[in-house]
Design a protein around this motif. Structure first.
Motif, PDB file in Angstrom:
ATOM      1  N   TYR A   1       0.807  -1.231   0.000  1.00 13.24           N
ATOM      2  CA  TYR A   1       0.000   0.000   0.000  1.00 13.24           C
ATOM      3  C   TYR A   1       0.838   1.279   0.000  1.00 13.24           C
ATOM      4  CZ  TYR A   1      -3.988  -3.023   0.745  1.00 13.24           C
ATOM      5  OH  TYR A   1      -4.953  -3.995   0.595  1.00 13.24           O
ATOM      6  N   ASN A   2       2.141   1.136  -0.135  1.00 13.12           N
ATOM      7  CA  ASN A   2       3.059   2.285  -0.181  1.00 13.12           C
ATOM      8  C   ASN A   2       2.979   3.148   1.085  1.00 13.12           C
ATOM      9  OD1 ASN A   2       5.129   3.720  -1.412  1.00 13.12           O
ATOM     10  ND2 ASN A   2       3.709   5.150  -2.373  1.00 13.12           N
ATOM     11  N   VAL A   3       2.842   2.493   2.233  1.00 13.98           N
ATOM     12  CA  VAL A   3       2.875   3.170   3.533  1.00 13.98           C
ATOM     13  C   VAL A   3       4.316   3.069   4.032  1.00 13.98           C
ATOM     14  CG1 VAL A   3       2.061   3.110   5.920  1.00 13.98           C
ATOM     15  CG2 VAL A   3       0.470   2.635   4.041  1.00 13.98           C
ATOM     16  N   LYS A   4       4.915   4.215   4.333  1.00 13.77           N
ATOM     17  CA  LYS A   4       6.312   4.221   4.773  1.00 13.77           C
ATOM     18  C   LYS A   4       6.366   4.463   6.275  1.00 13.77           C
ATOM     19  CE  LYS A   4       8.108   5.796   0.335  1.00 13.77           C
ATOM     20  NZ  LYS A   4       6.938   5.794  -0.470  1.00 13.77           N
ATOM     21  N   VAL A   5       7.249   3.736   6.965  1.00 13.34           N
ATOM     22  CA  VAL A   5       7.362   3.890   8.414  1.00 13.34           C
ATOM     23  C   VAL A   5       8.828   3.949   8.825  1.00 13.34           C
ATOM     24  CG1 VAL A   5       7.185   1.402   8.841  1.00 13.34           C
ATOM     25  CG2 VAL A   5       6.626   3.001  10.663  1.00 13.34           C
TER      26      VAL A   5
ATOM     27  N   ASP B   1       6.910   5.999  16.233  1.00 13.27           N
ATOM     28  CA  ASP B   1       6.900   5.734  14.793  1.00 13.27           C
ATOM     29  C   ASP B   1       6.499   6.981  14.015  1.00 13.27           C
ATOM     30  OD1 ASP B   1       7.518   3.095  15.328  1.00 13.27           O
ATOM     31  OD2 ASP B   1       5.507   2.324  14.891  1.00 13.27           O
ATOM     32  N   LEU B   2       7.139   7.161  12.874  1.00  8.97           N
ATOM     33  CA  LEU B   2       6.803   8.205  11.913  1.00  8.97           C
ATOM     34  C   LEU B   2       6.254   7.479  10.686  1.00  8.97           C
ATOM     35  CD1 LEU B   2       7.058  11.294  11.198  1.00  8.97           C
ATOM     36  CD2 LEU B   2       9.225  10.686  10.117  1.00  8.97           C
ATOM     37  N   VAL B   3       4.999   7.742  10.347  1.00  5.89           N
ATOM     38  CA  VAL B   3       4.313   6.994   9.289  1.00  5.89           C
ATOM     39  C   VAL B   3       3.856   7.952   8.198  1.00  5.89           C
ATOM     40  CG1 VAL B   3       2.436   5.388   8.776  1.00  5.89           C
ATOM     41  CG2 VAL B   3       3.459   5.410  11.072  1.00  5.89           C
ATOM     42  N   ARG B   4       4.113   7.580   6.967  1.00  8.93           N
ATOM     43  CA  ARG B   4       3.614   8.361   5.833  1.00  8.93           C
ATOM     44  C   ARG B   4       2.550   7.543   5.113  1.00  8.93           C
ATOM     45  NH1 ARG B   4       6.443  12.638   2.203  1.00  8.93           N
ATOM     46  NH2 ARG B   4       4.732  13.136   0.823  1.00  8.93           N
ATOM     47  N   TYR B   5       1.319   8.060   5.148  1.00  7.11           N
ATOM     48  CA  TYR B   5       0.200   7.430   4.457  1.00  7.11           C
ATOM     49  C   TYR B   5       0.044   8.093   3.097  1.00  7.11           C
ATOM     50  CZ  TYR B   5      -1.148   5.699   9.087  1.00  7.11           C
ATOM     51  OH  TYR B   5      -1.167   5.080  10.308  1.00  7.11           O
ATOM     52  N   PRO B   6      -0.147   7.301   2.037  1.00  7.21           N
ATOM     53  CA  PRO B   6      -0.273   7.884   0.700  1.00  7.21           C
ATOM     54  C   PRO B   6      -1.682   8.384   0.399  1.00  7.21           C
ATOM     55  CG  PRO B   6      -0.388   5.509   0.545  1.00  7.21           C
ATOM     56  CD  PRO B   6      -0.133   5.831   1.999  1.00  7.21           C
TER      57      PRO B   6
ATOM     58  N   ASN C   1      -6.753   0.960  20.716  1.00  2.00           N
ATOM     59  CA  ASN C   1      -7.109   0.136  21.880  1.00  2.00           C
ATOM     60  C   ASN C   1      -7.069   0.902  23.188  1.00  2.00           C
ATOM     61  OD1 ASN C   1      -7.588  -2.198  20.420  1.00  2.00           O
ATOM     62  ND2 ASN C   1      -5.433  -2.748  20.403  1.00  2.00           N
ATOM     63  N   GLY C   2      -6.689   2.160  23.154  1.00  5.79           N
ATOM     64  CA  GLY C   2      -6.606   2.967  24.364  1.00  5.79           C
ATOM     65  C   GLY C   2      -6.201   4.374  23.999  1.00  5.79           C
ATOM     66  N   PRO C   3      -5.692   5.142  24.972  1.00  2.59           N
ATOM     67  CA  PRO C   3      -5.277   6.513  24.680  1.00  2.59           C
ATOM     68  C   PRO C   3      -4.266   6.556  23.529  1.00  2.59           C
ATOM     69  CG  PRO C   3      -5.235   6.110  27.038  1.00  2.59           C
ATOM     70  CD  PRO C   3      -5.484   4.781  26.377  1.00  2.59           C
ATOM     71  N   TYR C   4      -4.482   7.502  22.636  1.00  5.90           N
ATOM     72  CA  TYR C   4      -3.638   7.636  21.447  1.00  5.90           C
ATOM     73  C   TYR C   4      -3.457   9.121  21.169  1.00  5.90           C
ATOM     74  CZ  TYR C   4      -2.217   7.351  16.535  1.00  5.90           C
ATOM     75  OH  TYR C   4      -1.544   7.487  15.342  1.00  5.90           O
ATOM     76  N   HIS C   5      -2.219   9.506  20.848  1.00  2.00           N
ATOM     77  CA  HIS C   5      -1.910  10.909  20.563  1.00  2.00           C
ATOM     78  C   HIS C   5      -0.916  10.948  19.405  1.00  2.00           C
ATOM     79  CE1 HIS C   5       0.002  14.915  22.100  1.00  2.00           C
ATOM     80  NE2 HIS C   5      -0.737  15.088  21.037  1.00  2.00           N
ATOM     81  N   GLU C   6      -1.262  11.707  18.376  1.00  4.39           N
ATOM     82  CA  GLU C   6      -0.365  11.853  17.230  1.00  4.39           C
ATOM     83  C   GLU C   6      -0.254  13.315  16.833  1.00  4.39           C
ATOM     84  OE1 GLU C   6      -2.306   9.653  14.015  1.00  4.39           O
ATOM     85  OE2 GLU C   6      -3.151  11.524  13.234  1.00  4.39           O
ATOM     86  N   ARG C   7       0.811  13.608  16.122  1.00  7.10           N
ATOM     87  CA  ARG C   7       0.963  14.889  15.433  1.00  7.10           C
ATOM     88  C   ARG C   7       0.984  14.559  13.953  1.00  7.10           C
ATOM     89  NH1 ARG C   7       2.195  19.462  18.249  1.00  7.10           N
ATOM     90  NH2 ARG C   7       2.562  19.125  20.455  1.00  7.10           N
ATOM     91  N   TYR C   8       0.374  15.424  13.141  1.00  6.02           N
ATOM     92  CA  TYR C   8       0.272  15.116  11.717  1.00  6.02           C
ATOM     93  C   TYR C   8       0.502  16.352  10.868  1.00  6.02           C
ATOM     94  CZ  TYR C   8      -4.412  17.103  12.038  1.00  6.02           C
ATOM     95  OH  TYR C   8      -5.465  17.957  12.246  1.00  6.02           O
ATOM     96  N   SER C   9       0.926  16.083   9.636  1.00  9.05           N
ATOM     97  CA  SER C   9       1.188  17.128   8.659  1.00  9.05           C
ATOM     98  C   SER C   9       0.776  16.609   7.286  1.00  9.05           C
ATOM     99  CB  SER C   9       2.678  17.473   8.664  1.00  9.05           C
ATOM    100  OG  SER C   9       2.986  18.389   7.641  1.00  9.05           O
ATOM    101  N   PHE C  10      -0.032  17.391   6.580  1.00  8.40           N
ATOM    102  CA  PHE C  10      -0.392  17.031   5.214  1.00  8.40           C
ATOM    103  C   PHE C  10       0.770  17.408   4.311  1.00  8.40           C
ATOM    104  CE2 PHE C  10      -4.563  17.863   7.243  1.00  8.40           C
ATOM    105  CZ  PHE C  10      -5.022  16.563   7.205  1.00  8.40           C
ATOM    106  N   ARG C  11       1.073  16.548   3.351  1.00  9.17           N
ATOM    107  CA  ARG C  11       2.231  16.732   2.501  1.00  9.17           C
ATOM    108  C   ARG C  11       1.818  16.971   1.063  1.00  9.17           C
ATOM    109  NH1 ARG C  11       5.384  17.921   6.353  1.00  9.17           N
ATOM    110  NH2 ARG C  11       7.261  17.334   5.281  1.00  9.17           N
ATOM    111  N   ALA C  12       2.565  17.814   0.391  1.00  7.55           N
ATOM    112  CA  ALA C  12       2.333  18.073  -1.032  1.00  7.55           C
ATOM    113  C   ALA C  12       3.068  17.008  -1.843  1.00  7.55           C
ATOM    114  CB  ALA C  12       2.856  19.455  -1.410  1.00  7.55           C
TER     115      ALA C  12
ATOM    116  N   GLY D   1       5.597  15.285  -3.952  1.00 11.39           N
ATOM    117  CA  GLY D   1       7.014  15.579  -4.124  1.00 11.39           C
ATOM    118  C   GLY D   1       7.736  15.875  -2.834  1.00 11.39           C
ATOM    119  N   ASP D   2       7.014  16.119  -1.726  1.00 10.40           N
ATOM    120  CA  ASP D   2       7.679  16.289  -0.427  1.00 10.40           C
ATOM    121  C   ASP D   2       8.239  14.935  -0.015  1.00 10.40           C
ATOM    122  OD1 ASP D   2       7.024  18.938  -0.218  1.00 10.40           O
ATOM    123  OD2 ASP D   2       5.399  18.643   1.224  1.00 10.40           O
ATOM    124  N   ASP D   3       9.518  14.845   0.131  1.00 10.92           N
ATOM    125  CA  ASP D   3      10.136  13.545   0.393  1.00 10.92           C
ATOM    126  C   ASP D   3      10.672  13.382   1.805  1.00 10.92           C
ATOM    127  OD1 ASP D   3       9.645  12.492  -2.132  1.00 10.92           O
ATOM    128  OD2 ASP D   3      11.427  13.430  -2.952  1.00 10.92           O
ATOM    129  N   ASP D   4      10.143  14.105   2.790  1.00  8.01           N
ATOM    130  CA  ASP D   4      10.634  13.954   4.160  1.00  8.01           C
ATOM    131  C   ASP D   4      10.382  12.570   4.666  1.00  8.01           C
ATOM    132  OD1 ASP D   4       8.856  16.543   3.894  1.00  8.01           O
ATOM    133  OD2 ASP D   4      10.665  17.132   4.905  1.00  8.01           O
TER     134      ASP D   4
END
Length: 105
Positions: free
Chosen positions: A9-13, A74-79, A89-100, A102-105
């Motif tokens: 699925y082209n998910v990068k971690v 974990d740092l995950v990039r969803y396509p 399954n319990g408390p969950y906290h994430e930070r997220y950024s939408f990418r344009a 060609g952004d290859d971070d």
């Protein structure tokens, strides 16, 4: 040999991301999302980079019986256009950024 779901699925971690890498990406300035035990159907309209600060998520791609598991550190990039059910399954906290494109971070 069967491909991993991440590859299919082209998910990068990146696991156990260093503080230097987080600073380079500016993660502390990203938007936050918090939840508790829940199941959410989700689809990504754009690429999204997610850093998991607390907890764990199981990601079940649409139509799959298998799942990916991501957890704190974990740092995950969803396509773009990826669809899945997210299981918390319990408390969950994430930070997220939408990418344009060609952004290859």
């Amino acid at each position: 040999m069967e491909k991993s779901l991440e590859e299919l699925y082209n998910v990068k971690v990146e696991r156990k991301v260093s503080p230097e890498r987080l600073a380079q990406l500016g993660v502390s300035r990203w938007s936050m999302c918090k939840t508790r035990k829940a199941k959410l159907p989700w689809d990504w309209q754009v690429d999204q980079l997610v850093y998991i600060e607390e907890g764990e998520v199981r990601v079940v791609p649409e139509g799959s019986k298998r799942f990916m598991r991501f957890s704190a550190g974990d740092l995950v990039r969803y396509p773009k256009w990826f669809e899945a059910d997210l299981w918390f399954n319990g408390p969950y906290h994430e930070r997220y950024s939408f990418r344009a494109y060609g952004d290859d971070d």
